[in-house]
Each structure stands twice: as structure tokens, then as C-alpha cells.
Write an enzyme that holds these catalytic residues in place. Structure first.
Site, PDB file in Angstrom:
ATOM      1  N   ALA A  94      40.050  39.425  33.453  1.00 45.52           N
ATOM      2  CA  ALA A  94      39.129  40.214  32.639  1.00 45.52           C
ATOM      3  C   ALA A  94      39.824  41.363  31.918  1.00 45.52           C
ATOM      4  O   ALA A  94      39.414  41.749  30.822  1.00 45.52           O
ATOM      5  CB  ALA A  94      37.993  40.748  33.510  1.00 45.52           C
ATOM      6  N   THR A  95      40.874  41.926  32.518  1.00 46.08           N
ATOM      7  CA  THR A  95      41.591  43.014  31.844  1.00 46.08           C
ATOM      8  C   THR A  95      42.182  42.536  30.529  1.00 46.08           C
ATOM      9  O   THR A  95      42.041  43.194  29.490  1.00 46.08           O
ATOM     10  CB  THR A  95      42.697  43.578  32.752  1.00 46.08           C
ATOM     11  OG1 THR A  95      42.099  44.224  33.869  1.00 46.08           O
ATOM     12  CG2 THR A  95      43.556  44.583  32.004  1.00 46.08           C
ATOM     13  N   ASN A 174      30.567  47.895  38.162  1.00 47.22           N
ATOM     14  CA  ASN A 174      31.347  47.502  39.328  1.00 47.22           C
ATOM     15  C   ASN A 174      31.199  48.453  40.506  1.00 47.22           C
ATOM     16  O   ASN A 174      31.520  48.086  41.633  1.00 47.22           O
ATOM     17  CB  ASN A 174      32.831  47.371  38.956  1.00 47.22           C
ATOM     18  CG  ASN A 174      33.365  48.604  38.265  1.00 47.22           C
ATOM     19  OD1 ASN A 174      32.753  49.136  37.349  1.00 47.22           O
ATOM     20  ND2 ASN A 174      34.522  49.079  38.693  1.00 47.22           N
ATOM     21  N   GLN A 202      31.800  41.327  36.802  1.00 38.70           N
ATOM     22  CA  GLN A 202      31.040  41.463  38.045  1.00 38.70           C
ATOM     23  C   GLN A 202      29.741  40.669  38.029  1.00 38.70           C
ATOM     24  O   GLN A 202      28.993  40.697  39.010  1.00 38.70           O
ATOM     25  CB  GLN A 202      30.718  42.939  38.297  1.00 38.70           C
ATOM     26  CG  GLN A 202      31.915  43.804  38.627  1.00 38.70           C
ATOM     27  CD  GLN A 202      32.405  43.609  40.049  1.00 38.70           C
ATOM     28  OE1 GLN A 202      31.769  42.968  40.862  1.00 38.70           O
ATOM     29  NE2 GLN A 202      33.574  44.155  40.354  1.00 38.70           N
ATOM     30  N   SER A 222      36.191  36.930  34.869  1.00 34.00           N
ATOM     31  CA  SER A 222      37.289  36.933  35.835  1.00 34.00           C
ATOM     32  C   SER A 222      36.992  35.907  36.916  1.00 34.00           C
ATOM     33  O   SER A 222      35.849  35.766  37.358  1.00 34.00           O
ATOM     34  CB  SER A 222      37.433  38.322  36.462  1.00 34.00           C
ATOM     35  OG  SER A 222      38.348  38.302  37.529  1.00 34.00           O
ATOM     36  N   ALA A 223      38.015  35.194  37.375  1.00 32.99           N
ATOM     37  CA  ALA A 223      37.815  34.205  38.432  1.00 32.99           C
ATOM     38  C   ALA A 223      37.733  34.836  39.813  1.00 32.99           C
ATOM     39  O   ALA A 223      36.939  34.418  40.662  1.00 32.99           O
ATOM     40  CB  ALA A 223      38.943  33.179  38.405  1.00 32.99           C
ATOM     41  N   THR A 262      51.954  29.144  28.142  1.00 30.34           N
ATOM     42  CA  THR A 262      51.695  27.910  28.869  1.00 30.34           C
ATOM     43  C   THR A 262      50.518  28.087  29.819  1.00 30.34           C
ATOM     44  O   THR A 262      50.466  29.028  30.610  1.00 30.34           O
ATOM     45  CB  THR A 262      52.941  27.501  29.685  1.00 30.34           C
ATOM     46  OG1 THR A 262      54.038  27.329  28.790  1.00 30.34           O
ATOM     47  CG2 THR A 262      52.689  26.200  30.435  1.00 30.34           C
ATOM     48  N   CYS A 341      40.012  50.031  40.606  1.00 24.84           N
ATOM     49  CA  CYS A 341      40.825  50.560  39.502  1.00 24.84           C
ATOM     50  C   CYS A 341      41.050  52.061  39.632  1.00 24.84           C
ATOM     51  O   CYS A 341      41.936  52.615  38.997  1.00 24.84           O
ATOM     52  CB  CYS A 341      40.177  50.242  38.153  1.00 24.84           C
ATOM     53  SG  CYS A 341      38.597  51.065  37.867  1.00 24.84           S
TER      54      CYS A 341
END
Length: 395
Positions: A94-95, A174, A202, A222-223, A262, A341
Site C-alpha cells: 500500500a505504501t 488504521n 485496512q 495491501s495483502a 519482474t 508507522c
């Protein structure tokens, strides 16, 4: 056959069951453990006998098989959020997605000038990126939240200017767990003619997202917040971003020219599987988390604690609590005193300061976040530890 399995699958870590003094995990908002089903799919992409090829090597079967898996994962991510498959761009998380959205749009503005609307509550991945854009000459308005920790449509409307070209807000905060009304805000932004970026790191699996109906142009995912691996994420880039979004990483023209590099097949497959599972479990998981949250709140009732954020518009897993005085729980609970963060800085949370908490109040605030593998026993034990800690104020 449905893959929805009982809540005791996979089995809890044995140490948590045999000894109540072991550390209990209440920091799912920081990161989630990778689901065992996700791990199994990732392993299928590693090793000589697996799908290890480079997805860009389409001149042979190894590359073709890898590309098929990448595209299947892209579809799985798109299905969870109601997006067209070809609008999903892979990133490292996500960043990077936030950076690509903000910088990628800003750099298309003539003379590198114009106005952006955001808020004081955003993740540092957005705030620090906006700070850099300010240094380049862009102007940014950081909206203050209301008393419930919400950024309202009226606040956005009041901040929009003739030269506003981008609005960036998170869907789920978050730290507080509050949910932003992106549907209403999106309509205003669309009418104004600006692009709307939403950080949804989130949110996936916790709230419904349908990009077919939401007037959102860019959305970050984000995963590792959704039981997938770290180091992989995605950016939704809608039709209105055509010609208004430029790559920030160059070298090969991958991902429709928006993100070179890649593709990490195993991580992408892991994210796809994690999002597919989140889609299947959504209703059951939210009910499970809501029940645990209410159980925790009931157990903490009557304690000298303030709950931060909205009491009604929130995700079911996150709870921000500010005790009236300093206290210590010990090491049995793994939780956050702020977002991940902010942890390294040892400074008061910028989110809590935006809610106008005093620095001393912000520093003693704790965030409890539940998840897929949380149990009633763990919630009861956490409440017991907090109640015990708050019975006697620390001088």
C-alpha cells in the site's frame, strides 16, 4: 464445495492453548498472520517443480503458466473490490500504491502546481508523500476530523478550490477503525472534476467495497493486512486516470507501463488467494469479530477509559482506548500504543493529536485489534489483564 472452515482452523498456536500466560496477539491492524491456505498456494510457485517462471517470459510454457497464475490472482483481487480486472496494478504494498497514486497524478499537472485535499488522519505513507509534493510547490489542505474522528463530505466540499485536482482519504482509519463515507465524498469530488484516491489498506474484508458504483478513481490495497504475504499490494486505477497517472518506477514497462519490475508470482498468487478467502468469509468473519468486540467492550464496561473514534461507524476489529491515568499491562498482550508507522518515533500519535487529545493521553492510549484467529478465551483474558492494570493507578 465451500472453503469456509470452522473458526478453529487452522488450529491455534499450541502455546496459546496450553498456557494462559503466553503472549496473546491483539495487533491485527499492524499485520496479520498468513493464512495456511495462502501459504499452500504460494509454495506452488516456488521450486523447480512449481510455477516458478517469469510471467513476462511468454515465449515458453514456464512463463505462460506463471502469467496465468498472475492473471487469476488479479481477477481474485478485482472480485473482492468490484473492479474491472485490467484496472488492478501490482505494487510492493500500500505504501508504494499511495506513492504511485499521489506522485503519479501530481507529476501530470502543468507547471507542477495545484491543490490537493487530504486529512490529518492519514497514514504516514500518504502524509510523507504529500509533504514531498509540498516541497515541489503543490499546496495541500489537511482537513481536521470531527469529534468522532470522521472526515465529512461537508469538510471536503469546503476545502475544494478551483485548482484542486486530487483528494486523498483513507477508507478505514488504521488507529481508530472509523469508516469514511467515501461514497458521498466521491460524488462531490467527481462533480468538482478532481480525482479521488482512497487508501483501503485496512478495509479489505472488513467493509464492502464496490468500485463499479463508488466514484473512486484510485484505491490502494495491501495483502498483509488481509492474511496475505508482506511485500505485495495493488493499486486500482480507474478509467478517469487515463493520461493523468504516470509511472514512478521505470524499467521494462510492466503493468501497462505503470509499474516496472519482474512480478513476484508467489506473492501475487498469495494476495489473490487471501482476497478470495476474504470474499468467501466476509459475512461470517465480520459477525465473528463484531461479537468479540462487543464481548470485550462489555468486559471493560465501567473502567476509567475513553473510547476514541466513532461508536457507530467503524470496522468490527479495531478499538482505541485511552485510560484516565498511566498504567502497565505487562508483556502478556501484544498490542499497539500507536500505529506501526509511528512506533519507531516514540512520539504521540498524529491521529490522536488530531482528535485533540493531550500528548500524555495519546501516549498512554492503546489499540486493540482483533482478527480471524482471535477467540473468546483470548478476549476474556485481555479484558482481565486490562481490568487488573486499571484497578490501581501507577504513581
Amino acid at each position: 464445495m465451500s472453503r469456509i472452515l470452522p473458526w478453529n482452523w487452522p488450529a491455534p498456536v499450541p502455546a496459546l492453548e496450553k498456557n494462559s500466560s503466553e503472549v496473546l496477539y491483539f495487533d491485527y491492524a499492524a499485520t496479520t498472520p498468513v493464512d495456511e491456505r495462502v501459504i499452500a498456494r504460494m509454495v506452488e510457485c516456488l521450486g523447480r517443480g512449481a510455477t516458478f517462471g517469469n510471467p513476462a517470459s511468454t515465449s515458453h510454457a514456464f512463463g505462460h503458466r506463471a502469467k496465468e497464475q498472475v492473471e487469476k490472482a488479479r481477477q481474485q483481487v478485482a472480485e473482492l473490490v468490484g473492479a474491472a480486472t485490467d484496472r488492478i496494478v501490482w505494487t510492493s504494498g500500500a505504501t508504494e500504491s499511495n506513492n504511485l497514486a499521489l506522485k503519479g497524478v501530481a507529476c501530470t499537472q502543468a507547471g507542477h502546481a495545484g491543490h490537493i485535499v487530504s486529512s490529518q488522519l492519514e497514514h504516514k505513507a500518504v502524509l510523507d508523500t504529500l509533504k514531498q509534493l509540498e516541497e515541489q510547490g503543490f499546496q495541500v489542505t489537511y482537513l481536521e476530523p470531527d469529534k468522532n474522528g470522521a472526515i465529512t463530505a461537508d469538510a471536503v466540499l469546503g476545502a475544494l478550490r478551483e485548482d484542486s485536482f486530487l483528494v486523498s482519504l483513507m477508507l478505514v482509519n488504521n488507529e481508530l477503525g472509523t469508516v469514511t463515507d467515501v461514497a458521498s465524498i466521491g460524488r462531490l469530488v467527481r462533480e468538482h472534476g478532481a480525482l479521488f484516491h482512497v487508501d483501503a489498506a485496512q478495509a479489505t474484508g472488513k467493509v464492502d467495497i464496490d468500485l463499479k458504483t463508488l466514484e473512486v478513481d484510485l484505491m490502494s490495497f495491501s495483502a498483509h493486512k488481509t492474511y496475505g504475504p508482506k511485500g505485495i499490494g495493488a493499486l486500482y486505477a480507474g478509467p478517469r486516470t487515463e493520461g493523468k497517472l504516470r509511472a514512478q518506477i521505470h524499467g521494462g514497462g510492466h503493468e501497462q507501463g505503470l509499474r516496472s519490475g519482474t512480478l513476484a508470482t508467489h506473492q501475487i498468487v498469495g494476495m489473490g488467494e487471501a482476497f478470495a478467502i476474504a470474499r468467501e468469509l466476509a459475512e461470517t468473519e465480520r459477525a465473528h469479530l463484531s461479537a468479540l468486540r462487543e464481548r470485550l467492550l462489555k468486559a471493560l464496561a465501567g473502567l476509567p477509559i475513553t473510547i476514541n473514534g466513532s461508536r457507530t461507524t467503524h470496522v468490527p476489529n479495531t478499538l482505541s482506548l485511552t485510560p484516565y491515568y498511566d498504567f502497565s499491562i505487562g508483556n502478556e498482550l501484544a498490542l499497539s500504543s500507536t500505529s506501526a508507522c509511528n512506533s519507531a518515533s516514540n512520539e504521540p500519535s498524529h491521529v490522536l493529536m488530531a482528535l485533540r487529545l493531550k500528548p500524555s493521553e495519546a501516549l498512554r492510549t492503546i489499540r486493540l485489534s482483533l482478527g480471524r484467529y482471535s477467540t473468546e478465551r483470548e478476549v476474556d483474558r485481555a479484558a482481565e489483564l486490562i481490568r487488573s492494570a486499571l484497578m490501581i493507578p501507577i504513581p
